[in-house]
Design a protein around this motif. Sequence first.
Motif, PDB file in Angstrom:
ATOM      1  N   LYS A   1      15.412 -35.077 -10.497  1.00  9.05           N
ATOM      2  CA  LYS A   1      14.443 -34.307  -9.721  1.00  9.05           C
ATOM      3  C   LYS A   1      14.688 -32.806  -9.871  1.00  9.05           C
ATOM      4  O   LYS A   1      13.749 -32.008  -9.882  1.00  9.05           O
ATOM      5  CB  LYS A   1      14.474 -34.709  -8.249  1.00  9.05           C
ATOM      6  N   ASP A   2      15.943 -32.410 -10.022  1.00  9.28           N
ATOM      7  CA  ASP A   2      16.245 -30.991 -10.216  1.00  9.28           C
ATOM      8  C   ASP A   2      15.804 -30.522 -11.597  1.00  9.28           C
ATOM      9  O   ASP A   2      15.365 -29.374 -11.764  1.00  9.28           O
ATOM     10  CB  ASP A   2      17.734 -30.734 -10.021  1.00  9.28           C
TER      11      ASP A   2
ATOM     12  N   SER B   1      12.130 -30.014 -11.371  1.00 10.16           N
ATOM     13  CA  SER B   1      11.871 -28.792 -10.602  1.00 10.16           C
ATOM     14  C   SER B   1      12.076 -27.552 -11.464  1.00 10.16           C
ATOM     15  O   SER B   1      11.380 -26.547 -11.305  1.00 10.16           O
ATOM     16  CB  SER B   1      12.782 -28.724  -9.375  1.00 10.16           C
TER      17      SER B   1
ATOM     18  N   THR C   1      11.256 -27.130 -14.411  1.00 11.91           N
ATOM     19  CA  THR C   1      10.115 -26.895 -15.311  1.00 11.91           C
ATOM     20  C   THR C   1       8.984 -26.149 -14.620  1.00 11.91           C
ATOM     21  O   THR C   1       8.027 -25.730 -15.277  1.00 11.91           O
ATOM     22  CB  THR C   1       9.558 -28.233 -15.842  1.00 11.91           C
ATOM     23  N   GLU C   2       9.084 -25.963 -13.326  1.00 12.74           N
ATOM     24  CA  GLU C   2       7.992 -25.350 -12.559  1.00 12.74           C
ATOM     25  C   GLU C   2       8.119 -23.827 -12.591  1.00 12.74           C
ATOM     26  O   GLU C   2       8.578 -23.186 -11.657  1.00 12.74           O
ATOM     27  CB  GLU C   2       8.013 -25.872 -11.118  1.00 12.74           C
TER      28      GLU C   2
ATOM     29  N   GLU D   1       7.891 -29.190 -19.199  1.00 12.32           N
ATOM     30  CA  GLU D   1       7.691 -30.501 -18.573  1.00 12.32           C
ATOM     31  C   GLU D   1       7.641 -31.602 -19.626  1.00 12.32           C
ATOM     32  O   GLU D   1       8.221 -32.683 -19.447  1.00 12.32           O
ATOM     33  CB  GLU D   1       6.401 -30.493 -17.754  1.00 12.32           C
TER      34      GLU D   1
END
Length: 342
Positions: free
Chosen positions: A276-277, A280, A282-283, A294
């Motif tokens: 999940k990190d 994150s 890639t945002e 992504e």
Amino acid sequence: MMGMAVAQDSGQQPKAQPKPTNPLLYACLKPGDTQSVVVACTTAIESRQLQGEALAAALFRRGLMQSQRAEMPAAANDLSAALKLTPKATDVLYARATLYSAMKRYDLAIADYDTLLTLVPGDPDSLYQRAWSRAALGRDALAVEDLTALLAQAKGDVDALMDRGGLYLRLGKFLEAAADFGTIAKQDPKAAAAFYNRGRAMFLKGDLAAAAKDFQQAETQRTDNPYASLRRYLALGLAPKGKADAKILTDIIAKIPPEKWPMPVLATLAGQMPEKDLLSATEVSNKNVARRLEAEAHYYLGEAALLRKDTKAARDHFAAAAKADRSLPEAVDAGWRLKQIQ
């Protein structure tokens, strides 16, 4: 540029070229910054003193300057007007085709390259640029035909070989892709990109041992290439009776700055960061960059899932990566991997 002759050194001083008879046209054609040239050409064009080839020359010159100023529609209008007066002017056609490509009007660019190739059959510049435009529209097989025609004239052209190899990968012709990258590697044993991309081709073909060797060779030539390390780690781990060597990841992690991409990918596959990190990370604010990051994250997470023998998670990650632009290697590879595991 097409249509430009190559001067030969005869040992004599070149003769002075006569100036255009019309002083307005001379002012338009003489060297200068884009603003002064546009003004001079506009004055010449609007004077109504120019006709035929002289008017076409002024329109062509102004169109070139406008394209340099990123005034794309105005440049296209001028180049089109010049072509109405001189429809067989290859330099004007090439300039407009290049402009259309920059405007992402690839269909119009292709039409101009088609005309150019009837006027100058086999012209390598037109073949190469038409291949790019065809590839941009997803006409990969036709793009391959253009590059093959070009390579028939220049067998060792590295750019054409690299691009054709990439198109073969998109088409699923992995052996043909490997052959093109292999030709480059023979010409230049230090060509890291050739070994890296041949490794991709062999990986997708299923020859993971050969892929691992190519990725290692790419690492040797580019010691700061984290992608070659990532790919070698996966090739070794996914091989029959293979075992992922975590040292490959820890070694490259120690060599690159912690803020540098793809450090989050490396850290995740090394078990130092949760998925999940990574997603994150890639945002980012730039949407184009975010889509690329992504796609890369999902591709490598998909391969990592296969290492865990989690086919469902792999399928989900590959499907997400494959949605990205197919100019991205990870998007291409994810698409084929998705087909291979379904």
